[in-house]
Scaffold this motif. Structure first.
Motif, PDB file in Angstrom:
ATOM      1  N   GLU A 116      51.435 116.404  27.493  1.00 10.66           N
ATOM      2  CA  GLU A 116      50.043 116.793  27.691  1.00 10.66           C
ATOM      3  C   GLU A 116      49.700 116.556  29.154  1.00 10.66           C
ATOM      4  N   TYR A 117      49.302 117.624  29.843  1.00  8.98           N
ATOM      5  CA  TYR A 117      48.936 117.519  31.257  1.00  8.98           C
ATOM      6  C   TYR A 117      47.479 117.952  31.406  1.00  8.98           C
ATOM      7  N   GLY A 118      46.601 116.985  31.678  1.00  7.66           N
ATOM      8  CA  GLY A 118      45.203 117.309  31.877  1.00  7.66           C
ATOM      9  C   GLY A 118      44.578 118.057  30.721  1.00  7.66           C
ATOM     10  N   GLY A 119      44.975 117.701  29.509  1.00  8.44           N
ATOM     11  CA  GLY A 119      44.412 118.338  28.327  1.00  8.44           C
ATOM     12  C   GLY A 119      45.128 119.584  27.869  1.00  8.44           C
ATOM     13  N   HIS A 120      46.253 119.922  28.515  1.00  9.13           N
ATOM     14  CA  HIS A 120      47.002 121.130  28.142  1.00  9.13           C
ATOM     15  C   HIS A 120      48.450 120.764  27.824  1.00  9.13           C
ATOM     16  N   ARG A 121      48.958 121.275  26.728  1.00  8.57           N
ATOM     17  CA  ARG A 121      50.339 121.025  26.328  1.00  8.57           C
ATOM     18  C   ARG A 121      51.260 122.003  27.049  1.00  8.57           C
ATOM     19  N   LEU A 122      52.212 121.478  27.815  1.00 10.77           N
ATOM     20  CA  LEU A 122      53.111 122.317  28.600  1.00 10.77           C
ATOM     21  C   LEU A 122      54.554 121.873  28.412  1.00 10.77           C
ATOM     22  N   ARG A 123      55.464 122.840  28.534  1.00  5.16           N
ATOM     23  CA  ARG A 123      56.896 122.547  28.587  1.00  5.16           C
ATOM     24  C   ARG A 123      57.329 122.581  30.052  1.00  5.16           C
TER      25      ARG A 123
END
Length: 291
Positions: free
Chosen positions: A46-53
């Motif tokens: 989770e980066y700043g409220g966003h799920r990223l690969r």
């Protein structure tokens, strides 16, 4: 990554006794070895409220990206202005595209993020991260950002730098300007600048864009020594923004994280010679039609 016993001392000795060009070549080979021997993998956080690969392809990226991030204060502040659905954002000095991906989520499918990164390895990983997250609203440009277009010499590294000086141990890359990007992609709503001491040159190449007063800017303002090596100063960096009529706020940082609230320039934080964050806003934002 575990450092070999004595590796730091050997590096210090090499820096002291080798001519600068030879030291840069040695450093370049060391960086390539770190990339070659690193066990690559893909993580999800989770980066700043966003799920990223995110693809991890070197030890520096592992340290920076292999953990969750909380909300980023600078992004939350910019969301009070022009950063939002439908916005056009330039991220210059984008490293491996993680912040650019976070911004791409913020602007949504009708927005667009243009990420510019000079270091070839990092630009390549940024493209991989774009594909991992199916980010159709993100464009990655392998180039340096400067005050004028042309070719520029870049010191390779896991987080490399553009610095004046000789060519030995450096790679030639194409340079562009923020004003050129605006001609190509349109007038940006937001510009992120993190270019390891080259901030003054980046803003010097944004004079037309800043003069319009319709762009908000984030700058990671580096420490006095880093700026000095690029022939710049905090006063000159901030001067570009003040001259354009921006409302500037500054926050202290430690290890890349904000340690307090943003305050006005009268606090003098930017003059202390330490790394800090700047957010500069143009005239009051007007949302794009239909957004």
């Amino acid at each position: 990554m575990t450092r070999r016993p004595g590796a730091g001392r050997l590096r210090d000795v090499a820096r002291a006794v080798l001519p600068a060009p030879a030291h840069r070549v040695l450093r370049r080979h060391s960086v390539r070895r770190q990339i070659r021997t690193f066990p690559p993998r893909v993580v999800e956080h989770e980066y700043g409220g966003h799920r990223l690969r995110v693809a991890l392809r070197d030890p520096l990226a592992e340290g920076w990206y292999d953990h969750d991030w909380g909300l980023q204060a600078e992004i939350e502040l910019l969301k009070q202005g022009r950063l939002g659905p439908g916005a056009l954002v330039f991220d210059v000095g984008a490293h491996q595209g993680v912040v650019a991906l976070l911004l791409a989520r913020e602007v949504g499918e009708h927005g667009h993020v243009v990420a510019v990164e000079a270091e070839p390895h990092n630009a390549e990983v940024a493209l991989e991260n774009k594909a991992l997250n199916d980010a159709g609203n993100l464009t990655v440009i392998p180039a340096a950002i400067s005050d004028r277009p042309g070719r520029i010499f870049f010191s390779e590294g896991l987080n490399g730098t553009v610095q004046p000086g000789g060519r030995a141990g450096k790679v030639a890359v194409e340079a562009t300007t923020i004003d050129e990007l605006a001609t190509r992609f349109g007038e940006p709503d937001v510009v992120f600048v993190d270019v390891e001491g080259f901030e003054e040159r980046a803003l010097a190449g944004a004079r037309r864009t800043l003069a319009r007063g319709r762009t908000d800017v984030f700058v990671e303002l580096h420490d006095r020594d880093t700026l000095s090596r690029a022939g710049a100063s905090a006063e000159r960096v901030v001067g570009h923004l003040v001259e354009a009529g921006c409302d500037c706020r500054v926050a202290a940082t430690r290890d890349g994280a904000i340690t307090g609230a943003f305050s006005g320039l009268e606090s003098g934080l930017h003059l202390r010679g330490e790394r800090c964050y700047l957010v500069a806003t143009g005239r009051p934002a007007v949302r794009r039609p239909g957004v």
